[in-house]
Design a protein around this motif. Structure first.
Motif, PDB file in Angstrom:
ATOM      1  N   TRP A  17       6.071   7.530   4.009  1.00 56.40           N
ATOM      2  CA  TRP A  17       6.494   6.409   4.851  1.00 56.40           C
ATOM      3  C   TRP A  17       7.842   5.872   4.400  1.00 56.40           C
ATOM      4  CZ3 TRP A  17       7.412   1.257   3.565  1.00 56.40           C
ATOM      5  CH2 TRP A  17       7.607   0.388   4.642  1.00 56.40           C
ATOM      6  N   SER A  65       0.968   9.205   1.234  1.00 54.90           N
ATOM      7  CA  SER A  65       1.216   8.457   2.468  1.00 54.90           C
ATOM      8  C   SER A  65       2.324   7.427   2.316  1.00 54.90           C
ATOM      9  CB  SER A  65      -0.072   7.785   2.937  1.00 54.90           C
ATOM     10  OG  SER A  65      -0.558   6.877   1.952  1.00 54.90           O
ATOM     11  N   TYR A  66       2.321   6.669   1.217  1.00 59.90           N
ATOM     12  CA  TYR A  66       3.330   5.613   1.104  1.00 59.90           C
ATOM     13  C   TYR A  66       4.708   6.181   0.766  1.00 59.90           C
ATOM     14  CZ  TYR A  66       2.053   5.886  -3.896  1.00 59.90           C
ATOM     15  OH  TYR A  66       1.791   6.308  -5.178  1.00 59.90           O
ATOM     16  N   ARG A 100      -7.086  -2.709  -0.130  1.00 55.16           N
ATOM     17  CA  ARG A 100      -5.687  -2.368   0.096  1.00 55.16           C
ATOM     18  C   ARG A 100      -4.981  -2.365  -1.250  1.00 55.16           C
ATOM     19  NH1 ARG A 100      -6.599  -5.711   4.713  1.00 55.16           N
ATOM     20  NH2 ARG A 100      -6.240  -4.572   6.671  1.00 55.16           N
ATOM     21  N   ASP A 160      -1.398  -3.164   6.925  1.00 57.82           N
ATOM     22  CA  ASP A 160      -1.384  -1.711   6.737  1.00 57.82           C
ATOM     23  C   ASP A 160      -0.003  -1.149   7.030  1.00 57.82           C
ATOM     24  OD1 ASP A 160      -4.038  -1.823   6.209  1.00 57.82           O
ATOM     25  OD2 ASP A 160      -4.665  -1.319   8.245  1.00 57.82           O
ATOM     26  N   LEU A 161       0.211   0.043   6.515  1.00 57.99           N
ATOM     27  CA  LEU A 161       1.431   0.761   6.865  1.00 57.99           C
ATOM     28  C   LEU A 161       1.405   1.078   8.346  1.00 57.99           C
ATOM     29  CD1 LEU A 161       1.690   3.313   3.936  1.00 57.99           C
ATOM     30  CD2 LEU A 161       3.102   1.310   4.267  1.00 57.99           C
ATOM     31  N   PRO A 162       2.536   0.928   9.044  1.00 56.09           N
ATOM     32  CA  PRO A 162       2.532   1.218  10.486  1.00 56.09           C
ATOM     33  C   PRO A 162       2.374   2.689  10.744  1.00 56.09           C
ATOM     34  CG  PRO A 162       4.773   0.815   9.679  1.00 56.09           C
ATOM     35  CD  PRO A 162       3.851   0.561   8.539  1.00 56.09           C
ATOM     36  N   VAL A 210      -1.080  -0.169   1.167  1.00 50.97           N
ATOM     37  CA  VAL A 210      -1.696   1.061   1.679  1.00 50.97           C
ATOM     38  C   VAL A 210      -3.218   0.918   1.577  1.00 50.97           C
ATOM     39  CG1 VAL A 210      -1.512   2.220  -0.569  1.00 50.97           C
ATOM     40  CG2 VAL A 210      -1.759   3.574   1.511  1.00 50.97           C
ATOM     41  N   PRO A 211      -3.959   1.227   2.651  1.00 48.88           N
ATOM     42  CA  PRO A 211      -5.417   1.090   2.601  1.00 48.88           C
ATOM     43  C   PRO A 211      -6.058   2.075   1.624  1.00 48.88           C
ATOM     44  CG  PRO A 211      -4.637   1.180   4.870  1.00 48.88           C
ATOM     45  CD  PRO A 211      -3.485   1.583   3.995  1.00 48.88           C
ATOM     46  N   GLU A 220      -4.596   6.253   2.342  1.00 41.87           N
ATOM     47  CA  GLU A 220      -4.058   6.683   3.632  1.00 41.87           C
ATOM     48  C   GLU A 220      -4.123   5.530   4.622  1.00 41.87           C
ATOM     49  OE1 GLU A 220      -2.649   9.476   4.393  1.00 41.87           O
ATOM     50  OE2 GLU A 220      -3.222  10.812   2.752  1.00 41.87           O
ATOM     51  N   GLN A 221      -3.168   5.492   5.545  1.00 37.68           N
ATOM     52  CA  GLN A 221      -3.239   4.513   6.619  1.00 37.68           C
ATOM     53  C   GLN A 221      -4.481   4.756   7.476  1.00 37.68           C
ATOM     54  OE1 GLN A 221      -2.184   1.810   7.752  1.00 37.68           O
ATOM     55  NE2 GLN A 221      -3.081   1.929   9.785  1.00 37.68           N
ATOM     56  N   GLN A 222      -4.727   6.013   7.790  1.00 44.21           N
ATOM     57  CA  GLN A 222      -5.932   6.380   8.515  1.00 44.21           C
ATOM     58  C   GLN A 222      -6.254   7.843   8.231  1.00 44.21           C
ATOM     59  OE1 GLN A 222      -5.318   5.947  12.723  1.00 44.21           O
ATOM     60  NE2 GLN A 222      -3.556   7.308  12.773  1.00 44.21           N
TER      61      GLN A 222
END
Length: 312
Positions: free
Chosen positions: A208, A204-205, A166, A310-312, A270-271, A151-153
């Motif tokens: 995105w 998440s990715y 990452r 990271d992904l924005p 992606v983190p 997840e990004q966060q």
């Protein structure tokens, strides 16, 4: 009062509260279903209150049960600390349940387990393939000891989050695809006219990527989502379209020439987030797993069309 009780009754209570099924609780605890029933009745009698409503679809915890659940989990946590203190002089040992998504379970964690068998043979690791929501719930209920999230966060008041690595991502296509092998990177406008096979909603990715594609004016993207990365990868290998996948999951296919990369817009890595419950004790065995996880994830340079950010 709870400290005076047999912890086996509390363990049965917390397991039933999580599974909401006498059958499932019995299977997890390796007990007969009748034994689970007897233990719950004994605990209810000792406490003088009903802990579960027996319903046709399962066992539903009562309000009184919910009030006691945190206390029961605290007693079991204290028991684990006590047992660990008694064997503190020995090497880490015990069972650690790690929750992670399909990418990490298949591509990263087997190497971690192999390394642990050499360095800490007394530590047993069980992998639970779960998404972010299920991982957080597993940490809250105690079914999971630690979890890895792509997840990004991730912000949860009761869950401690620590970035550990990452995971690089790559756009992949079948060999011979018009966008593969070009000198000029593909644009979002070009990609938005393609067919994509991606992971399920909540990834998440993948979410995105879809957001970027659908933001293109007049986008004509054809999208198919799968609950399995293997299914998406197989569709691309069969020549049906493109996908965005972690590099670790397609490394073999790229090396064997069954897939190829597509240079395109900047795609951040992606983190990988390490998650644990803030209130729960981390056993020496779990700490050994965490240490090996941090050591095991390689530092990788970005692939074409990717970025280490990271992904924005």
């Amino acid at each position: 009062m709870l400290m005076c009780m047999e912890t086996r009754l509390l363990r049965t209570f917390t397991t039933l509260a999580r599974t909401e099924s006498f059958t499932a609780a019995a299977a997890e605890l390796h007990l007969a279903q009748s034994t689970v029933t007897v233990q719950i009745r004994s605990l209810e009698k000792e406490l003088g209150t009903r802990l579960f409503d027996r319903m046709p679809r399962g066992a539903l915890i009562t309000e009184a049960g919910r009030r006691l659940l945190d206390e029961a989990e605290g007693v079991l946590d204290a028991e684990s600390r006590l047992r660990a203190a008694a064997t503190a002089q020995g090497p880490p040992a015990g069972r650690v349940v790690v929750g992670a998504g399909e990418t990490l379970c298949s591509a990263r964690l087997p190497g971690v387990i192999a390394a642990l068998r050499r360095t800490h043979p007394g530590v047993e690791v069980d992998l639970a393939p779960v998404g972010t929501a299920a991982a957080v719930e597993g940490l809250r209920t105690g079914r999971l000891d630690i979890a890895l999230l792509l997840e990004q966060q991730a912000v949860f008041p009761d869950i401690a989050i620590e970035p550990v690595a990452r995971e690089p991502l790559v756009l992949v296509a079948p060999p011979g695809h018009p966008l593969a092998g070009r000198e000029a990177p593909a644009t979002w406008e070009e990609l938005a006219r393609e067919t994509f096979f991606v992971h399920e909603q909540g990834c998440s990715y993948s979410d995105w990527l879809i957001q970027q594609l659908l933001a293109v004016p007049g986008a004509r993207t054809r999208l198919t989502r799968f609950g399995s990365i293997e299914a998406a990868r197989s569709c691309v290998t069969a020549g049906l379209g493109l996908s965005l996948l972690p590099r670790a999951t397609v490394a073999d296919a790229l090396g064997e020439g069954r897939l190829t990369t597509v240079a395109g817009p900047l795609i951040p890595a992606v983190p990988v987030l390490l998650a644990r419950h803030r209130r729960r004790w981390v056993s020496p065995a779990a700490r050994a797993v965490v240490d090996e996880l941090v050591r095991h994830f390689p530092t990788e340079s970005p692939a074409p069309g990717t970025d280490a950010g990271d992904l924005p």
